[in-house]
Design an enzyme around this catalytic site. Sequence first.
Site, short mmCIF file in Angstrom:
data_model
loop_
_atom_site.label_atom_id
_atom_site.label_comp_id
_atom_site.label_asym_id
_atom_site.label_seq_id
_atom_site.Cartn_x
_atom_site.Cartn_y
_atom_site.Cartn_z
N ASN A 257 0.83 -1.20 0.00
CA ASN A 257 0.00 0.00 0.00
C ASN A 257 0.88 1.26 0.00
OD1 ASN A 257 -2.16 1.73 0.13
ND2 ASN A 257 -2.94 1.02 2.09
N CYS A 258 1.24 1.76 1.17
CA CYS A 258 1.96 3.03 1.22
C CYS A 258 3.39 2.92 0.71
CB CYS A 258 1.92 3.59 2.63
SG CYS A 258 0.25 4.02 3.16
N VAL A 259 4.04 1.77 0.94
CA VAL A 259 5.39 1.60 0.41
C VAL A 259 5.35 1.55 -1.12
CG1 VAL A 259 7.34 0.00 0.25
CG2 VAL A 259 6.30 0.48 2.47
N THR B 201 4.28 4.97 -2.65
CA THR B 201 5.33 5.97 -2.53
C THR B 201 6.45 5.72 -3.52
OG1 THR B 201 4.82 6.38 -0.19
CG2 THR B 201 7.05 6.95 -0.95
#
Length: 213
Positions: free
Chosen positions: A121-123, A126
């Site tokens: 998700n966020c990794v 990003t």
Amino acid sequence: MTTLPRRALIVIDVQNEYVSGNLPIGYPDIDCSLAKVGHAMDAARAAGIPVVVVQHGTPPGTPIFARGSHGWELHPVVASRPRDHLVQKEKASAFEGTDLEAWLRERGIGTVTVAGYMTHNCVDTTVKHALLLGLAAEVLADATGSPSYANRAGAASARQIHESFMVVMQSGFANVMATQEWVAALQGAPLPERGSIFASSQAARATARLQPA
């Protein structure tokens, strides 16, 4: 000694929610990945690499990451260590709606090394946002992690999710490596080889040809 491009360590969302809250990381083992996050932060500090800590927040009363809650707070592994910049975010990407890009540009940073949660998700978001901005990306595979999921589309274990995303990232989105490999590179060892879509596909096809019929 190997000359490395100017980089920053981005530590994403290492918060209590993933450890003792409503969204526990299932793979890799949370204690192991937290230790790797701490090791990466210490190594970055020793090498003069800036450390950016990212913290995700949602409105009070929401089930995960509600601002002001225990789950929203940074885990002690990160909170107890020095950092150069703190980014508060509300979206999956650490760049969306924050000053992260400007902060990196001001310091001439061209490579971001990403650790933290969640892998998929966020990794992942990003990393892909960084590429759109013209930045190179690295991911510390043992300093990230995922939970298991189940919904109307099916189910996937934490290990399946984490490992699949690592393979895809290494196909060209990021240079995926173990934390110790990255630390060794900071000390002069060669970086592991970056991957590509073509090489990843060819390797898979070659492996399939070797399998018994």
